[in-house]
Design a protein around this motif. Structure first.
Motif, PDB file in Angstrom:
ATOM      1  N   ASP A  86       0.913  -1.189   0.035  1.00 39.14           N
ATOM      2  CA  ASP A  86      -0.139  -0.122  -0.134  1.00 39.14           C
ATOM      3  C   ASP A  86       0.669   1.402  -0.038  1.00 39.14           C
ATOM      4  O   ASP A  86       0.220   2.320  -0.664  1.00 39.14           O
TER       5      ASP A  86
ATOM      6  N   GLU B 265      -3.279   5.451  -3.815  1.00 43.51           N
ATOM      7  CA  GLU B 265      -3.988   5.825  -2.690  1.00 43.51           C
ATOM      8  C   GLU B 265      -3.636   6.038  -1.291  1.00 43.51           C
ATOM      9  O   GLU B 265      -4.359   6.125  -0.461  1.00 43.51           O
TER      10      GLU B 265
ATOM     11  N   THR C  70      -4.261   9.093   0.688  1.00 44.12           N
ATOM     12  CA  THR C  70      -5.683   9.144   1.322  1.00 44.12           C
ATOM     13  C   THR C  70      -5.898   8.361   2.539  1.00 44.12           C
ATOM     14  O   THR C  70      -6.495   8.784   3.502  1.00 44.12           O
ATOM     15  N   ALA C  71      -5.395   7.129   2.473  1.00 49.28           N
ATOM     16  CA  ALA C  71      -5.633   6.303   3.404  1.00 49.28           C
ATOM     17  C   ALA C  71      -4.946   6.774   4.696  1.00 49.28           C
ATOM     18  O   ALA C  71      -5.370   6.754   5.713  1.00 49.28           O
ATOM     19  N   ALA C  72      -3.658   6.963   4.519  1.00 44.49           N
ATOM     20  CA  ALA C  72      -2.895   7.731   5.852  1.00 44.49           C
ATOM     21  C   ALA C  72      -3.743   8.778   6.526  1.00 44.49           C
ATOM     22  O   ALA C  72      -3.945   8.886   7.523  1.00 44.49           O
TER      23      ALA C  72
ATOM     24  N   SER D  16      -6.882   9.622   5.977  1.00 42.63           N
ATOM     25  CA  SER D  16      -8.236   9.142   6.702  1.00 42.63           C
ATOM     26  C   SER D  16      -8.004   8.637   7.851  1.00 42.63           C
ATOM     27  O   SER D  16      -9.023   8.697   8.895  1.00 42.63           O
TER      28      SER D  16
ATOM     29  N   ARG E 234      -8.074  17.760   0.943  1.00 44.59           N
ATOM     30  CA  ARG E 234      -8.869  17.397  -0.393  1.00 44.59           C
ATOM     31  C   ARG E 234      -8.507  18.402  -1.380  1.00 44.59           C
ATOM     32  O   ARG E 234      -8.548  19.631  -1.318  1.00 44.59           O
TER      33      ARG E 234
END
Lengths: 85, 551
Positions: A5, A10, A13-15, A17, A85
């Motif tokens: 990952d 992506e 974004t995951a981190a 989030s 964002r």
């Protein structure tokens, strides 16, 4: 936690989030959970408000407490995300 | 006798037919390309925005039975019935973050039911089966109770008959229509109808809380009338305030019910149908508007006291059906046409939750029993089909419960339902945060909590109805050997024992190095949102899930 990952597009974004969910503001949520469950506050007749005994108007007023708290927590934790964002 | 209520019946029927038509049209509302997928039929495409979710979840949680039973409880017992207000206040901050995690992990993996999540998280088909069965058993009587709500209204309008069939015919017709449009439109039907239902309820209650106190001499005299009634009654635990002995019960019942509410499959169905995490969070702030409504509805019970309402006779000789308190109040105080609107609000109010509950129960059966044990390679179209048929079966079962059994039986079962659904808390709610518990220990804890909960409920008599068992959820602490008259909510005790057993058995199984399966979720799964490329909406998900174990 598992392998590839970090390289995937992506991943940022995951981190982010993950950070989204953690906020000191979340502790505020305990107030509208604990306060409405303490009978000593509301279990009485006086003072009356528009004819309502305290038992009834105060418990209805706690709806506002709940709405205010969740709104504040939502708005304060949302700002961080807005920047992402 | 029904002729006296002709205007009411006409208004009621017209509104009922209107929403039935909406139910059928709903299949075309926000229509997908392919309805033959459980995400479409069972979760409305997982794409509901803030407003739809608000109406849907609000219409789902605050059911017709609540609107009839809570004021009935206030009418009979006073302050103790007001627990519904703190209950629906504390729930939202409590699940504010939890439901977001459930939404994320469910959208990441395509889960439709809470048991789907447990299956993947704890790698245990047995635990998932227990969660699914618990959910189905807890939901079934809840559906039946919605019929009790409609029946109270029909009874007040004089729509009754001599034989059992004649008496129940209107309900059978109503549920047949409901079953047909739920079959066709899935979750879209209750979502669309909820707009009408909730608008009607808001109008009726606003009028009621402004107009009725004016007619009855103001709020002060309404509360004084209630106070006088409870002072005159022999029951020591009623009154407009709580006493020293029932405060603990009040608080634990509110807290325990709040813990249980979002474990019910139908609540989770409503939440999973929303578009993204923001929709859920915003709704946690907006849904308490319904709590205000519920609080005002509860006070209708006191207005009925002040208005001198006498509930209609019950099924048995000499008993009264306290659920008719609110309908009778409306009948006495409102002009006929407006009473008809109010009745329609309650009747339609029963349809929305009944539809969502039957969908949720059907999804549980399809995903966690049919697909897990009967047909492992079921296609999405087959899943949707099985779910549609199961939803029909569930509704027939609910109607049969009301027609052939004493409605009291459904009320008992619903009381039990709240306690048993709470036993899924460690696996479903705590499971969203930690995988510390061993899957075997969660099963042991579930069994211990269920056993204790059932035993405690069995021990509780009800003086008012003369029943020896399952008479309520207030357990006297004296039965545990404490020297006190205080009572406590059964569910809280059962779930605490459940947690203690789960923790101890976890330690034992870890010490014994018993295999614990593989966690099929990753920490990041609990935070993904709509914009995340890994959250793939609808049909495309099938390609993604190929990397996950098929069986």
């Amino acid at each position: 936690m598992t392998a590839p990952d970090p390289e995937a597009p992506e991943a940022p974004t995951a981190a982010r989030s993950r950070a989204k969910d953690r906020s000191p503001w979340n502790w505020l949520l305990f107030i509208p959970i604990v306060v409405p469950l303490i009978p000593a506050f509301f279990n009485g007749d006086s003072p009356r408000l528009f004819g309502f005994p305290r038992f009834y108007w105060l418990q209805l007023a706690w709806i506002l407490l709940g709405v205010t708290t969740t709104t504040v927590v939502y708005q304060m934790t949302k700002k961080k995300r807005g920047g992402g964002r | 006798m029904w002729r006296d209520h002709l205007t009411e019946i006409i208004v009621f029927s017209a509104l009922f037919l209107l929403v039935s038509a909406m139910g059928f049209v709903a299949a075309r509302w926000r229509a997908p390309k392919d309805m033959a997928h459980l995400d479409e039929w069972g979760l409305g495409g997982r794409n509901f925005g803030g407003w739809i979710t608000w109406f849907l979840v609000g219409g789902d949680l605050y059911t017709a039975y609540t609107f009839v039973a809570v004021p009935a409880l206030m009418f009979g017992a006073g302050a103790a019935g007001f627990f519904a207000v703190p209950y629906t206040i504390v729930i939202y901050p409590m699940v504010f973050l939890v439901l977001c995690r459930l939404w994320s992990v469910s959208h990441r993996h395509g889960f439709v039911t809470p048991a789907d999540f447990v299956r993947r998280r704890f790698d245990s088909p047995v635990l998932a089966l227990l969660i699914a069965i618990t959910g189905i058993v807890a939901t079934m009587p809840y559906i039946a109770l919605q019929l009790v709500g409609i029946e109270a209204v029909l009874k007040t309008m004089g729509v009754t008959g001599e034989s059992a069939l004649a008496r129940h015919l209107p309900i059978i017709i109503a549920f047949a229509i409901l079953a047909a449009y739920t079959y066709q439109s899935g979750l879209r039907a209750p979502a669309l109808i909820a707009f009408v239902k909730d608008s009607l309820i808001y109008i009726v209650i606003l009028v009621a809380v402004l107009y009725l106190p004016y007619k009855l001499g103001g709020w002060g005299s309404i509360f004084d009338a209630a106070d006088a009634k409870f002072a005159a009654s022999a029951n020591p635990n009623d009154g407009v305030l709580l006493n020293a002995n029932n405060q603990l019960q009040y608080v634990t019942l509110a807290f325990g019910s709040a813990l249980a509410l979002f474990l019910y499959p139908h609540s989770i169905t409503g939440v999973l149908a929303s578009r993204n995490r923001d929709v859920i969070k915003r709704n946690m702030s907006a849904l308490p508007a319904y709590s205000l409504l519920l609080g005002l509805i509860a006070l209708l019970g006191f207005m009925a006291i002040a208005a001198g309402v006498k509930p209609l006779p019950g099924a048995k000789e000499g008993s009264v059906d306290s659920n008719t308190v609110v309908p009778v109040l409306f009948d006495q105080q409102f002009p006929d046409w407006f009473a008809g609107v109010a009745y329609a609000a309650i009747g339609i109010g029963a349809l929305v939750p009944a539809a969502i509950m039957s969908i949720a129960a059907a999804n549980l059966f399809t995903r966690n029993i049919y697909k897990e044990y009967l047909k492992r390679d079921a296609s999405p179209a087959q899943e949707a089909n099985v779910s549609k048929i199961t939803s029909l079966v569930v509704k027939v079962g609910a109607v049969a419960c009301i027609v052939f059994l004493d409605p009291q039986f459904s009320i008992d079962l619903q009381l039990i339902g709240g306690v048993i659904i709470l036993q899924t808390l460690p696996a479903v709610a705590l499971g969203l945060y930690t995988r510390w518990f061993h899957r075997g220990a969660l099963i042991a804890g579930w069994a211990a909590g269920m056993g204790l909960g059932m035993w405690m409920l069995y021990q509780i008599p009800n003086a008012a109805t003369g029943r020896k068992h399952f008479g309520g959820s207030a357990f006297p602490l004296a039965d545990f050997g404490f020297d006190t008259k205080k009572t406590i909510y059964v569910g809280i005790v059962a779930v605490l024992v459940n947690l203690a057993v789960a923790a101890l058995v976890t330690l034992a199984l870890r010490a014994g190095k018993v295999p614990d399966g593989v966690d099929g979720t990753e920490p990041d799964d609990y935070f993904v949102d709509e914009s995340d490329p890994r959250v793939t909406p609808g049909p495309e998900r099938d390609a993604d899930s190929a990397r996950e174990p098929v069986a």
